[in-house]
Design an enzyme around this catalytic site. Structure first.
Site, PDB file in Angstrom:
ATOM      1  N   HIS A  13     -10.269  -5.366  -3.262  1.00  0.00           N
ATOM      2  CA  HIS A  13      -8.926  -5.671  -2.769  1.00  0.00           C
ATOM      3  C   HIS A  13      -8.997  -6.098  -1.324  1.00  0.00           C
ATOM      4  O   HIS A  13      -9.756  -5.550  -0.530  1.00  0.00           O
ATOM      5  CB  HIS A  13      -7.987  -4.473  -2.930  1.00  0.00           C
ATOM      6  CG  HIS A  13      -8.555  -3.173  -2.448  1.00  0.00           C
ATOM      7  ND1 HIS A  13      -9.479  -2.454  -3.173  1.00  0.00           N
ATOM      8  CD2 HIS A  13      -8.349  -2.486  -1.315  1.00  0.00           C
ATOM      9  CE1 HIS A  13      -9.814  -1.368  -2.501  1.00  0.00           C
ATOM     10  NE2 HIS A  13      -9.157  -1.362  -1.358  1.00  0.00           N
ATOM     11  N   VAL A  54     -10.947   2.835  -3.570  1.00  0.00           N
ATOM     12  CA  VAL A  54     -10.585   2.332  -4.904  1.00  0.00           C
ATOM     13  C   VAL A  54     -11.588   1.225  -5.231  1.00  0.00           C
ATOM     14  O   VAL A  54     -11.692   0.227  -4.503  1.00  0.00           O
ATOM     15  CB  VAL A  54      -9.140   1.791  -4.943  1.00  0.00           C
ATOM     16  CG1 VAL A  54      -8.836   1.218  -6.323  1.00  0.00           C
ATOM     17  CG2 VAL A  54      -8.142   2.891  -4.591  1.00  0.00           C
ATOM     18  N   ASP A  59       0.847  -1.190   0.000  1.00  0.00           N
ATOM     19  CA  ASP A  59       0.000   0.000   0.000  1.00  0.00           C
ATOM     20  C   ASP A  59       0.885   1.243   0.000  1.00  0.00           C
ATOM     21  O   ASP A  59       1.900   1.305   0.703  1.00  0.00           O
ATOM     22  CB  ASP A  59      -0.906  -0.017   1.235  1.00  0.00           C
ATOM     23  CG  ASP A  59      -2.072   0.940   1.105  1.00  0.00           C
ATOM     24  OD1 ASP A  59      -3.216   0.467   1.010  1.00  0.00           O
ATOM     25  OD2 ASP A  59      -1.838   2.175   1.093  1.00  0.00           O
TER      26      ASP A  59
HETATM   27  P1  5GP Z   1      -9.745   1.217   0.299  1.00  0.00           P
HETATM   28  O1  5GP Z   1      -9.837   2.509   1.065  1.00  0.00           O
HETATM   29  O2  5GP Z   1     -10.418   1.332  -1.039  1.00  0.00           O
HETATM   30  O3  5GP Z   1     -10.168   0.008   1.084  1.00  0.00           O
HETATM   31  O4  5GP Z   1      -8.204   0.988   0.040  1.00  0.00           O
HETATM   32  C1  5GP Z   1      -7.517   1.594  -1.009  1.00  0.00           C
HETATM   33  C2  5GP Z   1      -6.058   1.549  -0.654  1.00  0.00           C
HETATM   34  O5  5GP Z   1      -5.323   1.826  -1.819  1.00  0.00           O
HETATM   35  C3  5GP Z   1      -5.662   2.580   0.391  1.00  0.00           C
HETATM   36  O6  5GP Z   1      -5.107   1.929   1.524  1.00  0.00           O
HETATM   37  C4  5GP Z   1      -4.643   3.451  -0.340  1.00  0.00           C
HETATM   38  O7  5GP Z   1      -3.573   3.864   0.475  1.00  0.00           O
HETATM   39  C5  5GP Z   1      -4.179   2.540  -1.455  1.00  0.00           C
HETATM   40  N1  5GP Z   1      -3.750   3.247  -2.647  1.00  0.00           N
HETATM   41  C6  5GP Z   1      -4.350   4.307  -3.255  1.00  0.00           C
HETATM   42  N2  5GP Z   1      -3.635   4.692  -4.322  1.00  0.00           N
HETATM   43  C7  5GP Z   1      -2.575   3.841  -4.407  1.00  0.00           C
HETATM   44  C8  5GP Z   1      -1.477   3.746  -5.317  1.00  0.00           C
HETATM   45  O8  5GP Z   1      -1.347   4.496  -6.284  1.00  0.00           O
HETATM   46  N3  5GP Z   1      -0.572   2.755  -5.078  1.00  0.00           N
HETATM   47  C9  5GP Z   1      -0.683   1.892  -4.026  1.00  0.00           C
HETATM   48  N4  5GP Z   1       0.271   0.969  -3.881  1.00  0.00           N
HETATM   49  N5  5GP Z   1      -1.711   1.965  -3.148  1.00  0.00           N
HETATM   50  C10 5GP Z   1      -2.639   2.928  -3.344  1.00  0.00           C
END
Ligand code: 5GP
Ligand code: ZN
Length: 114
Positions: free
Chosen positions: A100, A96, A30
């Site tokens: 995931h 996102v 992440d």
């Molecule tokens: P969500 O909030 O959708 O459950 O998790 C999305 C995750 O994607 C977050 O923990 C965020 O830090 C990670 N994330 C967002 N943009 C990127 C990126 O460009 N690269 C990586 N490796 N992680 C990302």
């Protein structure tokens, strides 16, 4: 999906810090880690949210967890413990919209989660 961040990682347009990959799954660190180990495990096929799963996805979701198990072993945290979670939609904090599995480890985890 062309405008999906994680699809861009799957198809190689963006290179993440990959820790595991097979035919069905990609896992990478992440960008904003919430624990010393914070890995995102994603299916290579685009599925927006947990709500979009159907029974045909069951083996694929199993593969996400088997990948998390292997990564936890590889990272040396399997015995200490780790947390896996999938956020679904706004109130859970999904940001996102390509499903995931978060793998978090390396520190004591609070409960209930925030
Ligand atoms: P969500 O909030 O959708 O459950 O998790 C999305 C995750 O994607 C977050 O923990 C965020 O830090 C990670 N994330 C967002 N943009 C990127 C990126 O460009 N690269 C990586 N490796 N992680 C990302
Ligand atoms: Zn996608």
């Amino acid at each position: 999906m062309t405008d999906c961040l994680f699809c861009k990682m799957v198809n190689g347009d963006i290179k993440p810090d990959t820790v595991y990959e097979d035919d069905d799954v990609l896992a990478f660190r992440d960008i904003n880690p919430q624990a010393p180990v914070h890995v995102l495990v994603v299916p290579k096929t685009h599925i927006a949210t947990l709500n979009d799963l159907d029974p045909a996805h069951a083996p694929l979701i199993g593969k996400l967890y088997l990948a998390a198990q292997k990564i936890a072993n590889d990272e040396g945290v399997a015995e200490r413990g780790y947390r896996t979670l999938i956020n679904c939609n706004a109130e859970a904090g999904q940001s996102v919209f390509h499903i995931h599995l978060h793998l978090l480890a390396g520190r004591a985890m609070g409960w209930p989660p925030g």
